[in-house]
Design a protein around this motif. Structure first.
Motif, PDB file in Angstrom:
ATOM      1  N   THR A  89      -6.083   8.159   5.620  1.00  0.00           N
ATOM      2  CA  THR A  89      -6.100   7.844   7.059  1.00  0.00           C
ATOM      3  C   THR A  89      -6.065   6.348   7.339  1.00  0.00           C
ATOM      4  OG1 THR A  89      -8.525   7.890   7.069  1.00  0.00           O
ATOM      5  CG2 THR A  89      -7.365   9.963   7.530  1.00  0.00           C
TER       6      THR A  89
ATOM      7  N   TYR B 270       0.843  -1.200   0.000  1.00  0.00           N
ATOM      8  CA  TYR B 270       0.000   0.000   0.000  1.00  0.00           C
ATOM      9  C   TYR B 270       0.881   1.253   0.000  1.00  0.00           C
ATOM     10  CZ  TYR B 270      -3.898   3.087   1.244  1.00  0.00           C
ATOM     11  OH  TYR B 270      -4.845   4.062   1.253  1.00  0.00           O
ATOM     12  N   ASP B 271       0.509   2.232  -0.821  1.00  0.00           N
ATOM     13  CA  ASP B 271       1.295   3.461  -0.962  1.00  0.00           C
ATOM     14  C   ASP B 271       0.773   4.507   0.010  1.00  0.00           C
ATOM     15  OD1 ASP B 271       2.767   5.630  -1.720  1.00  0.00           O
ATOM     16  OD2 ASP B 271       2.304   5.502  -3.854  1.00  0.00           O
ATOM     17  N   PHE B 272       1.487   4.672   1.131  1.00  0.00           N
ATOM     18  CA  PHE B 272       1.093   5.657   2.141  1.00  0.00           C
ATOM     19  C   PHE B 272       1.562   7.071   1.789  1.00  0.00           C
ATOM     20  CE2 PHE B 272       0.932   1.689   4.528  1.00  0.00           C
ATOM     21  CZ  PHE B 272      -0.252   1.833   5.236  1.00  0.00           C
ATOM     22  N   ASP B 273       2.350   7.212   0.726  1.00  0.00           N
ATOM     23  CA  ASP B 273       2.904   8.519   0.372  1.00  0.00           C
ATOM     24  C   ASP B 273       2.092   9.228  -0.703  1.00  0.00           C
ATOM     25  OD1 ASP B 273       5.363   8.436   2.015  1.00  0.00           O
ATOM     26  OD2 ASP B 273       5.884   6.738   0.732  1.00  0.00           O
TER      27      ASP B 273
ATOM     28  N   GLN C  49      -1.846   1.339  -7.657  1.00  0.00           N
ATOM     29  CA  GLN C  49      -2.763   1.453  -6.530  1.00  0.00           C
ATOM     30  C   GLN C  49      -4.225   1.531  -6.952  1.00  0.00           C
ATOM     31  OE1 GLN C  49      -1.490   1.375  -3.293  1.00  0.00           O
ATOM     32  NE2 GLN C  49       0.448   0.951  -4.339  1.00  0.00           N
TER      33      GLN C  49
ATOM     34  N   HIS D  21      -1.575   1.791   9.514  1.00  0.00           N
ATOM     35  CA  HIS D  21      -0.515   0.825   9.209  1.00  0.00           C
ATOM     36  C   HIS D  21      -0.811  -0.495   9.921  1.00  0.00           C
ATOM     37  CE1 HIS D  21       2.593   3.431   7.241  1.00  0.00           C
ATOM     38  NE2 HIS D  21       1.849   4.365   7.793  1.00  0.00           N
TER      39      HIS D  21
END
Length: 623
Positions: free
Chosen positions: A208, A169-172, A192, A211
Motif C-alpha cells: 500500500t 521501488y518495485d510496485f509489482d 528490494q 507513489h
C-alpha cells in the motif's frame, strides 16, 4: 528562507554540534598510520602474512574499520564471536584487529572520517529526539544499505513532517514475497531487500505504499516482466503461476535490444556505433557499466569520429602520463638500471620536456640502436658517456649517466626522505640537462599529480620507514585512488556513468554494458578477516550486499524508455556467463510461449545482431 536547504547524506552534521567534536583525521593519514602498525606487526611476527601483502592488509583493515564505525560494531563485539571451528585463522586475524583497538575509543584518538560522520549523526538524531523539527524534512534517493543511512531514514520517517522518497521501488511485487525478504543470509542479493527491511522496521505495508508522483512509467509491462524475473530463488515457481497473467511480451520488449557480441572489442564497437548515431540525431545517450576496461574501449572507438564522451569517472591518475612517469621513476630505486627501463623512460613524453625535445628524441633513437647492437642488458654510466663523446651528444649522455644510472637504494628510509629524492629525481629527468621548466606538473593531470604529492608530503610524518619496494608500492597505491576528468570538452549528449551516478540521472537511451558475471555484478572481494557467517553474527554487511545493490541498479535502469543490454560471449578467450538477471530474464521469456516470449527474445537479439554486423564491417580490413 524561501529556498530549501539541500544536503548530502554524508553531510548531516549539525553545525552547532561540530564545535563539540574533534576535527576528523584525513583518510591518507589514517592509512599511513595503519601501514606503519601492520609493518611493525609483520616485523615482529613474520609468519602472520608475507611482506608483499603489507599494503593490501592495511587497505582491507582500513575498509573493515570504516564499516565497523558505520555499522556501530565495536572490536569487543568482534572479539566475542564464537569461532570454535576456525580458531587458527581467527587468532591471526585478531592479531591485526587488536592493533586498531585504540581508534574505536572516543577521546583516545582523533576520529577518522567515518567515525566523525557517525558521531555527528548521533548528535543530530539526539537533537531531533529532544526537539523534533516542525518543518518538512525529505530524504530522497537512498536505499539505506549502510547502517548510518538506515538509522537516519528511520529517524526522518518518524518526524512530524518527515518523508522518504525511495528510488527504484518495485510496485509489482506481491505482499507474500515482500514478507519473505527478512533474512539477510538468504535475501541480501535481492534488489528490494533493503526496502523490505526498512518497511518491516517501520511497520509499513509494502503493497500500500503510495507513489511519489502520478507520471506513468515508460513501460509498465516491462516493469512487471522484470519484477517477476527477479523474484527470490525460493519462489521462482511463481514464474509458472504469474507468468500466464503477463501481457504479450512483444510490446514490453519493443524498445529493448540484446547485444551478445563475440568479444569485448566487438561489444565496445557496437556500443560506439549506437552512441555515434545518438550524437548525430541529438539524442541523449548514456553507457552504464562498472567495467572500466569496457568504457576505455568505447572511448577509444568513439575517438575515430572525434567524439569525446562525458565520462563521470574520468581516468585513474596512475594511468595518466604524470602518473606513469612517477611510477617509472619510483621503480628506479629498487634495482640496477636495465636497458628496458632506461629506454622506456627516455621515450616517455614528459622526459626531457623542458627544452630541445627533438634533440632528445634523436639522441634516444641513436642510443637505443647502439644498445641493441652492443647488447647491453645493464647500461653502465661510463659506457654511455663514452658513446656520447663519440656520437656528438656529450652533455646529453652525461645527463643520462648522472640522472638514470644510479645504484639501487638499499635499507629503509623515512617516507618524507623517499618523497624528497623521488620528486627531485623525477624533476631532473623531466627537465633535461638544461634544467628548464618541464611539463611534469602542468595541464590537468600534472596539477592533480602535484596535488597528490603535496598531500602525501604533508602527511609523510605519520608514515613509517620503508624500503624502496615498499615505497614504490605505497606511492602507486595512493596514485591509484586519484581520478582525473578528461580535460577536453566532452560531447553534451554522449555520457558514460558508473552505476552510482546512474541512480540519480536519466537519458533517452540507456546502454547497460558488460552484463556478465564477474563484471556486473562484480565478484565480492575476498575478506581476510571475517567469513560470511561471522559478519552476519557481528552485524556487519554481507558480501551479497553489493550484488543486491547491483541488482537494484539493473532493475532501475532497465525500466527506462529505450534500453540496450550488452555482453560479450567471450572475454580473454574464455567463455563468459551472462549476468544472473539477464539469464533469469531470458529463461522466463523462453518459458512463456503463450505470451510470445520466445519471439520477443528473438526480436531483441535480432536488433542486436544488426549492430554487431555493422561493427564487423567497420573493423573489416580494406581490400
Amino acid at each position: 528562507t524561501l529556498l530549501p536547504r539541500i544536503r548530502l547524506l554524508t553531510d548531516m552534521a549539525d553545525p552547532a554540534a561540530l564545535r563539540d567534536l574533534p576535527a576528523p583525521v584525513p583518510p591518507l593519514r589514517r592509512r599511513l598510520e595503519l601501514t606503519g602498525l601492520v609493518s611493525k606487526l609483520l616485523d615482529a611476527q613474520p609468519d602472520l602474512a608475507p611482506r608483499a601483502a603489507l599494503f593490501d592488509l592495511a587497505d582491507s583493515l582500513a575498509t573493515l574499520m570504516d564499516e565497523m564505525q558505520d555499522e556501530g560494531v565495536s572490536p569487543d563485539q568482534i572479539a566475542a564471536l564464537d569461532v570454535s571451528d576456525e580458531s587458527g585463522h581467527w587468532q591471526r586475524a585478531l592479531s591485526f584487529l587488536n592493533i586498531v583497538q585504540r581508534y574505536f575509543e572516543q577521546g583516545e584518538e582523533a576520529p577518522d572520517t567515518i567515525a566523525f560522520r557517525r558521531y555527528a549523526l548521533e548528535e543530530r538524531l539526539k537533537r531531533w529526539q529532544e526537539t523534533p523539527p516542525e518543518h518538512p524534512v525529505i530524504l530522497a534517493g537512498s536505499t539505506g544499505s549502510r547502517g548510518g543511512t538506515h538509522r537516519l531514514m528511520c529517524a526522518v520517517s518518524r518526524l512530524p513532517q518527515g518523508a522518504l522518497v525511495l528510488p527504484g521501488y518495485d510496485f509489482d511485487m506481491p505482499g507474500p514475497v515482500w514478507g519473505g525478504l527478512t533474512d539477510a543470509l538468504s535475501g541480501e542479493d535481492h534488489p528490494q531487500f533493503r526496502f523490505a527491511r526498512l518497511l518491516h522496521e517501520l511497520a509499513l505495508d509494502p503493497v500500500t505504499l503510495p507513489h511519489w508522483h502520478d507520471q506513468p512509467a515508460p513501460s509498465a509491462t516491462r516493469n512487471r516482466l522484470v519484477s517477476l524475473a527477479l523474484r527470490p530463488a525460493p519462489v521462482t515457481d511463481q514464474w509458472r503461476s504469474e507468468g500466464v497473467h503477463l501481457p504479450e511480451l512483444t510490446e514490453a520488449t519493443e524498445k529493448l535490444t540484446l547485444v551478445e557480441a563475440n568479444s569485448k572489442r566487438e561489444e565496445a564497437m557496437a556500443i560506439a556505433l549506437r552512441l555515434r548515431q545518438a550524437a548525430e540525431e541529438g539524442t541523449t545517450a548514456a553507457l552504464i557499466t562498472p567495467d572500466r576496461m569496457l568504457t576505455r574501449q568505447v572511448t577509444a572507438a568513439l575517438d575515430r569520429w572525434d567524439i569525446v564522451p562525458d565520462d563521470s569517472a574520468g581516468i585513474p591518475l596512475q594511468l595518466t602520463p604524470p602518473g606513469r612517469f612517477l611510477r617509472q621513476v619510483a621503480a628506479l630505486f629498487q634495482r640496477d638500471l636495465t636497458a628496458e627501463s632506461l629506454l622506456s623512460l627516455l621515450k616517455h613524453p614528459l622526459t626531457h620536456s623542458g627544452s630541445e625535445r627533438n634533440t632528445h628524441l634523436r639522441a634516444t633513437r641513436e642510443l637505443e640502436l647502439h644498445i641493441r647492437k652492443k647488447s647491453w642488458p645493464f647500461p653502465q654510466p661510463e659506457l654511455i658517456e663514452a658513446w656520447g663523446e663519440a656520437e656528438g651528444f656529450p652533455d646529453w649522455a652525461h645527463w643520462v649517466a648522472e640522472t638514470f644510472c644510479q645504484p639501487p637504494l638499499h635499507g629503509t628510509q623515512a617516507l618524507s626522505d623517499w618523497l624528497m629524492i623521488h620528486v627531485e629525481r623525477a624533476e631532473a629527468i623531466a627537465s633535461g640537462p638544461a634544467k628548464g621548466d618541464s611539463e611534469l606538473w602542468k595541464e590537468g593531470a600534472g596539477r592533480k599529480a602535484r596535488q597528490v604529492v603535496a598531500e602525501l608530503e604533508g602527511e609523510a610524518s605519520h608514515g613509517t620507514d620503508l624500503d624502496a619496494r615498499d615505497y614504490a608500492d605505497l606511492f602507486g597505491a595512493i596514485l591509484a585512488k586519484g581520478e582525473l576528468r578528461d580535460r577536453d570538452a566532452p560531447h553534451p549528449h554522449i555520457l558514460i556513468w558508473g552505476t552510482l551516478e546512474a541512480r540519480v540521472m536519466g537519458a533517452e537511451l540507456l546502454i547497460l554494458g558488460g552484463l556478465n558475471e564477474g563484471s556486473w555484478p562484480e565478484i565480492p572481494g575476498a575478506d581476510p578477516w571475517l567469513n560470511r557467517r561471522m559478519r552476519h553474527k557481528a552485524g556487519l554487511l554481507l558480501p551479497e550486499r553489493r550484488i543486491g545493490l547491483a541488482a537494484h541498479d539493473f532493475q532501475q535502469a532497465v525500466a527506462a524508455d529505450e534500453v540496450w543490454i550488452t555482453r560479450a560471449l567471450k572475454s580473454d578467450d574464455a567463455e563468459t556467463v551472462p549476468a544472473r538477471w539477464v539469464n533469469r530474464l531470458m529463461n522466463l521469456m523462453n518459458g512463456l510461449p503463450a505470451k510470445q516470449g520466445p519471439d520477443a527474445l528473438k526480436a531483441m537479439q535480432a536488433r542486436g545482431r544488426h549492430w554487431l554486423a555493422l561493427a564487423r564491417q567497420v573493423e573489416a580490413p580494406i581490400k
